[in-house]
Design a protein around this motif. Structure first.
Motif, PDB file in Angstrom:
ATOM      1  N   CYS A  99      44.747  53.127  53.118  1.00 59.32           N
ATOM      2  CA  CYS A  99      46.157  52.949  52.769  1.00 59.32           C
ATOM      3  C   CYS A  99      46.281  51.787  51.785  1.00 59.32           C
ATOM      4  O   CYS A  99      45.810  50.679  52.054  1.00 59.32           O
ATOM      5  N   CYS A 159      49.735  57.505  56.063  1.00 61.03           N
ATOM      6  CA  CYS A 159      49.087  56.437  56.829  1.00 61.03           C
ATOM      7  C   CYS A 159      49.631  56.421  58.265  1.00 61.03           C
ATOM      8  O   CYS A 159      50.845  56.318  58.463  1.00 61.03           O
ATOM      9  N   CYS A 175      49.009  49.026  53.423  1.00 62.61           N
ATOM     10  CA  CYS A 175      48.705  48.121  54.534  1.00 62.61           C
ATOM     11  C   CYS A 175      47.216  47.890  54.739  1.00 62.61           C
ATOM     12  O   CYS A 175      46.808  47.084  55.575  1.00 62.61           O
ATOM     13  N   CYS A 179      51.520  52.700  58.732  1.00 56.44           N
ATOM     14  CA  CYS A 179      52.761  52.298  58.040  1.00 56.44           C
ATOM     15  C   CYS A 179      53.486  53.479  57.396  1.00 56.44           C
ATOM     16  O   CYS A 179      54.546  53.303  56.793  1.00 56.44           O
TER      17      CYS A 179
HETATM   18 ZN    ZN Z   1      49.408  51.955  55.853  1.00 62.73          ZN
END
Ligand code: ZN
Lengths: 402, 142
Positions: free
Chosen positions: B39, B53, B42, B56
């Motif tokens: 990701c 993801c 994050c 997040c």
């Molecule tokens: Zn993420």
């Protein structure tokens, strides 16, 4: 936190009948015939007729692959018995094989059906023929490519749950000092019980020496840690508790169920590989009842591989986390005359891989006092039936109604 | 990318079906890289890969190479002939990827004997090339 009793609606359900077809290593019979045999036995056992059945539930529903994994779907049975249904459900995405029975409990509680026929049928013995499990593994050429979960296991020559479970067992051995001699007690206990179950597949006595000398499959799992593919069907009837006066024998009360899956739904990405989804299902079950693990007088818990039963013992709180090895050591505690009689019919390891439903059938038969030579002494009133391994887990706490 | 046949002497393997979602993982070995989807918002590594993801919910994901180091989390020595494959017995393992606590991989251990398996031992990736796929296997760290 204890769930309020008004929400524990599975308690409005009872198991009112149970039945099985012929069971054999390889029967070469029509799987639908076996399925219907079990269904009709269960319906009659409850004192009902097909006209009373207004619900059907099954696991996993119709499936062609792997061969022998499913003998019939809901609609096959509905049509064959000309049932009129208020509710029905079949499918593989549920909290283990007994998720289908739990669905049925919720359906009768919701008033969608009154008597639900639940069944599971297999013909893996015949399907594998003389080729063993390799006969149904698929692959092996033709440009086949793996996808889904198998994408992450097949390229590493790891097509079998034996391998996935073996790695969990090895991790448990590593973290807790568990030994093969301890794990052996699951298999030895099952064989001892199968010896007094006329319907069990393997009934000859087995010794620790036999266990330690048999060939290894995937370390630390040897041949006797793996269940026995077979042909056969099991059915139970889930009825609304208000109907008990119409039934042939006392219903078995569904006291509480556990269905949770909180970790990742995977055989290798689950957060703690020394346990399984049964950790969550077991913990959840005890939030829905005032009974405690120490009240349970018999446990019929999944042994697709012997290690899975050890994780169920821990998950249901019959022993502490990581303590299943010492708990079963020597075998006395889990014997029929022990503190927690376990897999009293011989489990899937010796009685045959009826895939989940065999445990529920045995729990009911024991609580009805109908288990004959293998009957647990002391007139048991509280039992557990639990099924599933890895990301699959569903459990029922059962009590005999007085 | 031209398809190359499996080299002589390699075991038969069932190969994964390549998709836009997984191709980075199964072809990273051509460049000697063990790649996971990561990701970009994050920093979470996502395995198996998904389009969003899990932490997040960002869709800004991209393959990134990790070091190729790992430790042995658990294993089994398989003696059963399930299907055509490596010579028996062979080692199936779950390895822990150090870049993230919950990043694990099922794989085979190679260039070592079953007796050498010790949970926690350091490992490094090596690749086995079949057709359009580079299968990440692990061996004792040099
Ligand atoms: Zn993420």
């Amino acid at each position: 936190m204890r769930v309020d009793d008004s929400l524990v609606i599975e308690r409005r359900a009872v198991i009112s009948g149970a039945g099985q077809s012929d069971i054999g290593r390889r029967l070469y019979r029509d799987p639908l015939e076996l399925t219907l045999d079990a269904c009709l036995v269960a319906i009659a056992d409850a004192g009902l007729t097909t006209a009373d059945i207004d619900g059907v539930a099954t696991y996993p529903g119709p499936m062609d692959v792997p061969p022998g994994f499913s003998g019939a779907g809901v609609v096959d049975v509905q049509d064959a018995l000309r049932l009129e249904l208020g509710w029905w459900s079949g499918g593989i995405e549920s909290p283990g094989q007994l998720g289908s029975v739990i669905n049925a409990c919720l359906a009768v509680a919701a008033g969608l059906a009154t008597h639900v026929l639940c069944f599971r049928s297999v013909w893996e013995g015949s399907a594998q023929g003389d080729k063993g499990r390799a006969g149904v593994m698929g692959g092996g050429g033709g440009g086949y490519r793996a996808s889904g979960f198998m994408e992450w296991t097949m390229p590493f020559a790891a097509p079998s749950a034996a391998i996935w479970i073996a790695m969990m067992a090895e991790r448990h051995f590593h973290e807790y000092g568990t030994t093969r001699e301890q794990m052996a007690q699951i298999a030895l206990n099952a064989r001892k019980n199968a010896g007094v179950n006329p319907n069990a597949i393997y009934r000859d006595p087995m010794t620790m020496e036999d266990y330690l000398n048999v060939r290894m499959i995937s370390s630390p799992l040897c041949l006797y840690d793996c269940d026995v593919p077979c042909d056969g069907a099991t059915a139970v009837i889930v009825s609304h508790a208000d109907t008990v006066a119409d039934l042939r024998k006392p219903g078995i009360q569904v006291e509480a169920v556990g269905t949770a899956l909180r970790g990742r739904p995977s055989w290798d990405q689950f957060d703690d590989l020394t346990t399984m989804a049964n950790r969550d299902a077991g913990a959840q079950l005890w939030t829905r009842t005032d009974l405690k693990p120490s009240d349970v007088q018999l446990a019929e818990m999944y042994d697709g591989f012997s290690f899975i039963t050890m994780t169920w013992l821990e998950a249901m709180g019959f022993c502490g986390k990581g303590e299943s090895g010492p708990f079963i050591e020597g075998g006395e505690r889990i014997a029929r005359d022990g503190v927690l009689p376990l897999n009293t019919h011989g489990g899937q390891l010796s009685a045959g891989r009826l895939h989940g439903y065999g445990f529920l059938h045995e729990a009911c038969v024991q609580l009805w006092g109908e288990a004959g030579e293998r009957q647990v002494p002391g007139d048991p009133e509280v039992g557990v039936a639990a099924a599933g391994g890895g990301p699959l887990a569903g459990a029922l706490l059962l009590t005999r109604r007085r | 990318m031209p398809e190359a046949a499996t080299e002589p002497g390699l075991p038969f393997r069932i190969l994964p079906r390549l998709t836009d979602r997984n191709r980075h993982f199964w072809t990273g070995g051509e460049a000697g890289e063990l790649r996971f989807l990561r990701c970009q918002s994050c920093g979470y590594y996502i395995h198996p890969p998904t389009p969003v993801c899990p932490r997040c919910h960002s869709k800004e994901l991209a393959p990134e190479a990790v070091s190729g180091r790992a430790t042995l989390f658990t294993y089994t020595v398989n003696h059963q002939n399930w299907m055509p494959g490596p010579e028996l017995p062979y080692i199936v393992a779950i390895v822990a990827i150090p870049e993230q606590d919950d990043l694990r991989l099922t794989t085979n251990l190679v260039e070592m004997s079953p007796e050498e398996c010790v949970i926690g031992m350091p490992l490094e990736v090596t690749f086995e090339h079949h057709e359009d796929v580079w299968i990440p296997l692990f061996r004792p760290a040099q």
